[in-house]
Design an enzyme around this catalytic site. Structure first.
Site, PDB file in Angstrom:
ATOM      1  CG  HIS A 119      39.234  43.286  36.486  1.00 19.80           C
ATOM      2  ND1 HIS A 119      39.271  42.636  35.275  1.00 19.80           N
ATOM      3  CD2 HIS A 119      39.849  44.479  36.294  1.00 19.80           C
ATOM      4  CE1 HIS A 119      39.872  43.416  34.399  1.00 19.80           C
ATOM      5  NE2 HIS A 119      40.232  44.535  34.993  1.00 19.80           N
ATOM      6  CG  ASN A 177      38.140  40.066  29.351  1.00 21.93           C
ATOM      7  OD1 ASN A 177      37.717  38.946  29.071  1.00 21.93           O
ATOM      8  ND2 ASN A 177      38.361  40.446  30.570  1.00 21.93           N
ATOM      9  CG  ASP A 220      42.288  47.096  33.802  1.00 19.33           C
ATOM     10  OD1 ASP A 220      41.782  46.010  33.483  1.00 19.33           O
ATOM     11  OD2 ASP A 220      41.719  47.903  34.564  1.00 19.33           O
ATOM     12  CB  CYS A 235      40.901  40.034  33.083  1.00 21.94           C
ATOM     13  SG  CYS A 235      39.680  39.379  34.209  1.00 21.94           S
TER      14      CYS A 235
END
Length: 1117
Positions: free
Chosen positions: A454, A202, A471, A207
């Site tokens: 997020h 990130n 993720d 993200c």
């Protein structure tokens, strides 16, 4: 949004950014907290088998009256750890509320502590809970970063606007939800090993991009097309989107660890600021695909984007009573589906093709038939092989005049049949031979609220039953329930903590839910989920990336094998001569700039000497090596020569002997003696009484210090015996009179003392490695002509010199002038130099402000008169040192000003259309009445007995009439405009049924598909009488504002409550709308005058913080 690199930076834009809060120089002020009646009401504990989690609620009363820069909540415990919320009511050097989660007892925790937590922080909307602002993130807390959160949580303008509902009765409610996880879970995890896939790093707020890139990468046909885009070895990834994407995809395919996206965002033409902006994923998807489509033109992969993602629908209008039909074919790359009011994807498609009837006032004008009743709708001609569905989780709420996130439950199937119900979504032209049966490939999830959050993705790359969660850096295996059902959204019930007790179950909204779905058509899946291997990747790309990989591996190997090697750094006379007086002034050498050798630990030192012989051309027998030692006074000097026995040992053993500090290096000084022919000769035997001294020469005329050589002297000898040698080194006549000084230390301050030439070296306490500086003796009369006449004064100057960049506070981005100063300058020295530079006679009129290294802006508070001792104190910010100071020239001396409170008051003349800004300075204990009396002496009144009042105006609304007795010390004019005006006669004689109402100007504006009520211009009070109609009030308003008839006819009038307009007719009785008697707090209801804002903006409104909106996505290349 997730965590960026942990550099503590304060952002000035309205951007979403996670940082440790960094302005820790002032004292912590704990806040008074309203205690909750029972802990159970504040903290809801989850069942034990899950990671410990809790919710904490914090009510802060009298919020707008808080004066401290920062406030802490009371301590709450989660997972056995103590936490608290840290809040900056006026922002951490930004015009946003700043809020962080803080480890409450970080100062007393053992060395090396760390803990990992996922958490959300929220500001509760007390009018409509669904407009609460919630942001979540995760962080590993440690001593260096003991707090983490959001510097730009929400704009102060929204927070302090009472009609928004965040501040009610001047009370703010903040919530924190914290889940503490075992660190080992997160930090030792190897995605590649566990799943076969790697994540993306990130870059700050990227993200949203990472989840999209992973989804596109896992469409193999798309990846293959990207690999086949023509690029050459001369392209640079940072300047070529195709090459940057090829490089990224290659690394995702072949790398063992997470991959950085910096090259790709650079190829977009983004700077780091763009990376810290939360952009819209759908917009990024479209822009990126458009760019690629454009770059694919004229290449072997032209048309790939269309083949994969493009579908077509038909918009039609069909008349009911006559034979007329109008159709228009349109293409789409993704479909936007409604979530609100739809329980699943099929319901959204039903709504998409819903037929609208055009009848009554809304009839359709058919070309030759005139106005006709008609049906209007959309049907699909064809669907693409890869179907991208954007779920409308974010939409504009006209009632509340803001964007909201729809967290409603919304289901989506694993298999999607778009031929259902006899093909009701298909147009008559559709090819019915194509079976539109789709299987779910990826689910992109947004967790958080409308202002940020997020993003991550659930993908099944091969369409097997195994799902993976991507993720950012972390990839995990997940089951189907996690990827589908848990992303439907809606509400979830927490299990009861005390079953059997009559406590109602706690329901909470799930803020994590799907916002984009990717389906792949069953009949095309073999073509799309194809093999992509090395032969699809251009040779030059493979070479480039293999080389990158090899370099990375080499560095990794070096790191892994570091314990097998010793780094040996060898300093020589040449290094000393080259560095002293240029790179360094104190000590002898910068070891990072000398020749370095990487030698296996088990090799003996004698073998290493052979390598030195080859490298420097000095035979082994002529080399003598000295070990360096760190002295107690923090200097670093050659200490003693290696013994013959030590030279037979391994270099690894020697390093351990030489190094008390844990340093992987062995540092040596190579002593080489030269004969008359300047060739190396054997070093002289060193007896116990021999001392090795190093000599520096100082020239006060040139202000120059240089290394001139070294000598062995006898400890019993005296300096007077070596003066002729020193004169020779300096190029002086043998009998030149010289002064000698010993350079003893330079931290924290310089210590350089004269050496008595007539006593022994031992008596002067000189030993191996000591430094002697010398210079010509100066006649007394010539000392005055040099700035630094002797070695101590020169070294003092060098140690403390600092170039300071001065900027005018009015132009904080531009250097105005630079001055060389000493860090030891007192406050008075500094302002005197600045006054001298500006040609100002009175230095006390200079006011200075320090620089915030993180925000790159002036600190909010200036430096008080003699408030710091030295220049060095002015330049320090937290743990960093700056070289920038801001100055302003005051009209009165600063000590005098500090005893006064300065307020900027805008005076509105009763009859003239003019506003004059007055700066009122009064003693701090003065009242508003004193301000008014002072103003009366400065302004022109309409008549001698006129009374004045002082108002607080914010965002073109009146929030307060100040009582004359209020102390001015607490009035803050940083965010609000203070306005003074005459009290109209009619307000002084209010009848029992009269009302005093607020009247504001407003206009409606659409920004980023949002309709907004924007107030502008000058708000005012108006007396309305019972039974008075709008028509009567309009006459008075027109007269008061002196608006020409032609313009006034275009104005609309509305009653606004909580930002919602209700338009009024001339015959409406206005007083019936205004039921509130009190003016304070009545800004929530006002009479609105809607018209265009043509007035030029007044300069004094500049400090009224304006909203900044999310920037549109731009890819510049």
């Amino acid at each position: 949004m997730t965590v960026m690199a942990p550099a503590p930076i304060d952002q000035q834009e309205d951007e979403e950014m996670l940082v440790p809060q960094s302005d820790l120089t002032d004292n912590h002020q704990p806040m008074e907290v309203v205690a909750q009646p029972e802990a159970a009401n504040t903290v809801e504990n989850q069942p034990v088998e899950d990671p410990p989690s809790s919710r904490f609620t914090w009510r802060i009363e009298n919020f707008s009256r808080l004066n401290a820069k920062k406030h802490y909540s009371e301590v709450f415990v989660v997972g056995g750890y103590k936490w608290r919320i840290l809040l900056f009511p006026k922002g951490n050097n930004v015009d946003h509320l700043s809020m962080y989660l803080d480890v409450a007892d970080s100062a007393s925790l053992p060395y090396g502590w760390s803990r990992y937590a996922q958490f959300s922080l929220a500001v509760v909307n007390q009018i409509h809970n669904k407009y609460s602002i919630r942001k979540d993130t995760q962080h590993q807390f440690n001593a260096r970063e003991s707090d983490w959160g959001f510097t730009s949580f929400m704009p102060l303008g929204e927070l302090y606007d009472p009609c928004r509902g965040y501040l009610v009765n001047d009370t703010l409610i903040v919530e924190a939800e914290v889940v503490v996880r075992r660190i080992v879970d997160y930090w030792t995890y190897d995605s590649k090993k566990e799943t076969g896939y790697v994540g993306l790093k990130n870059q700050g707020a990227t993200c949203y991009m990472n989840s999209l890139l992973q989804t596109l990468y896992h469409i193999p046909y798309f990846r293959k097309a990207v690999y086949h885009m023509p690029t050459t070895e001369n392209d640079m990834p940072s300047g070529s989107i195709p090459l940057a994407l090829q490089s990224l995809f290659y690394k995702l395919q072949y790398s063992d660890s997470s991959v950085a996206t910096k090259e790709l965002t650079k190829s977009f033409g983004w700077d780091t600021h763009d990376s810290f902006m939360q952009h819209d994923v759908q917009e990024l998807n479209r822009v990126l695909c458009e760019k690629l489509e454009d770059k694919m033109k004229g290449t072997v992969v032209e048309g790939t984007i269309q083949q994969l993602f493009e579908g077509h629908h038909m918009n039609y209008i069909e008349c009911i009573n006559v034979d007329y039909k109008s159709t228009r074919k349109e293409s789409f790359y993704d479909l936007q589906l409604d979530v609100k009011g739809c329980h699943d994807v099929y319901a959204s498609f039903d709504k998409y093709v819903e037929v609208e009837r055009l009848e009554g006032d809304n009839k359709y004008h058919a070309e030759q038939y005139g106005l006709q009743d008609a049906k209007k709708g959309v049907l699909f001609i064809d669907f693409p092989p890869v179907l991208q569905l954007q779920l409308k989780r974010f939409e504009y709420d006209f009632m509340r005049d803001t964007m909201v996130k729809i967290n409603d439950r919304y289901e989506f199937p694993l298999q999607l049949d778009l031929d259902r119900d006899g093909g009701k979504y298909l147009s008559p032209d559709a090819d019915r031979r194509v079976r539109n049966l789709y299987t779910l490939h990826s689910v992109l999830v947004h967790s958080g609220g409308v202002h940020g959050g997020h993003y991550y993705a659930f993908i099944r790359p091969t369409l097997s039953d195994q799902w993976y969660k991507f993720d950012d850096e972390r990839v995990t295996k997940e089951d189907m329930k996690r990827a589908l059902e848990e992303q439907y959204g809606g509400e979830e019930e927490l299990p009861q903590t005390n079953p059997g007790f009559n406590n109602t179950p706690f329901k909470f909204t799930k803020y994590s839910n799907a916002y984009m779905l990717v389906y792949i058509r069953e009949s095309d899946k073999d073509k799309i989920i194809c093999n992509v291997d090395e032969k699809d990747i251009a040779e030059h790309l493979r070479e480039r990336l293999k080389k990158e990989q090899e370099e990375k591996e080499h560095k990794k190997k070096e790191k892994a094998e570091a314990h097998l090697y010793t780094i040996i750094k060898v300093a020589r006379d040449d290094d000393l001569a080259e560095q002293i007086g240029k790179d360094i002034y104190f000590d002898l050498v910068d070891h990072d700039k000398v020749r370095s050798f990487r030698i296996q630990k088990q090799i003996t030192f004698n073998v290493f000497k052979e390598e030195i012989a080859k490298e420097f051309g000095i035979p082994v027998q002529f080399q003598r090596f000295w070990l360096w030692a760190k002295r107690q006074n923090h200097t670093y000097r050659p200490n003693r020569p290696l013994t013959p026995l030590e030279e037979t040992q391994s270099v690894g053993t020697l390093r351990e002997v030489s190094n008390k500090v844990h340093n992987a290096e062995l540092r040596l000084f190579l002593e080489v003696e030269l004969g008359l022919d300047l060739r190396p000769i054997a070093p002289p035997d060193k007896m116990k009484e021999d001392i090795l001294l190093f000599f520096k020469h100082y020239n006060p005329e040139k202000e120059e210090l240089r290394f001139v050589g070294r000598l062995f002297v006898k400890s019993t000898g005296k300096p007077i015996e070596i003066l002729s040698k020193l004169n020779k080194m300096a190029g002086y006549a043998p009998d030149e009179e010289i002064n000698l000084y010993e350079e003893i230390k330079f931290e924290p301050s310089v210590m350089c003392e004269p050496i008595d030439k007539k006593i022994t070296f031992r008596a002067s306490q000189l030993e191996d490695g000591d430094i002697v500086c010398f210079q010509k003796s100066l006649p007394v009369e010539s000392i005055e002509q040099f700035r630094y006449p002797d070695v101590p004064s020169f070294l003092e100057y060098v140690h403390n010199r600092q170039i300071v960049h001065f900027r005018s506070l009015e132009k904080p981005k531009e250097d105005d002038f630079c001055l060389e100063m000493s860090r030891l300058y007192t406050y008075d020295d500094v302002v005197e130099r600045v006054a001298q530079q500006l040609g100002l006679n009175d230095p006390s009129k200079i006011r200075l402000t320090s620089h915030n290294c993180y925000s790159q802006q002036p600190k909010p508070q200036p430096i008080k008169y003699r408030g710091v001792d030295h220049l060095s104190d002015m330049l320090v910010h937290y743990n960093q040192t700056s070289d920038i100071l801001y100055y302003e020239v005051l009209d009165i001396p600063l000590p005098e000003l500090q005893g006064l409170k300065t307020l900027k008051v805008a005076f509105h003349h009763a009859t003239k259309d003019e506003v004059v800004i007055h700066t009122i300075r009064l003693p701090k204990q003065s009242t508003v009445g004193d301000v008014i009396n002072d103003l009366k002496t400065k302004v022109e009144l309409s008549h001698p007995d006129a009374e004045l009042r002082l108002l607080e105006v914010f965002y073109h609304k009146i929030y307060k009439i100040f009582p004359p007795s209020e102390k001015i010390e607490n009035i803050n004019d940083q965010y609000w405009t203070l306005r003074a005006e005459e009290i109209p006669e009619e307000e002084k004689n209010l009848g029992p049924n009269d009302r005093l109402i607020h009247v504001y100007h407003f206009t409606k504006e659409t920004a980023q598909n949002q309709m907004q009520i924007l107030n502008f211009g000058e708000p005012f009070f108006l007396v309305i009488h019972e039974g008075e109609t709008l028509a009567e009030i309009k006459v008075r308003i027109q007269k008061k504002l002196q608006v020409p008839d032609e313009d006034f006819a275009k104005w609309k009038f509305a009653f606004l409550s909580l930002g919602r307009p209700e338009y009024l007719q001339d015959s409406d009785i206005v007083s019936s709308r205004f039921q509130r008697r009190d003016v304070y707090g009545a800004w929530e209801q006002y009479l609105g005058l809607e018209h265009s804002d043509n007035a030029p903006k007044r300069a004094y409104a500049a400090n009224q913080n304006r909203h900044t909106f999310e920037k549109p996505v731009k890819i510049y290349n």
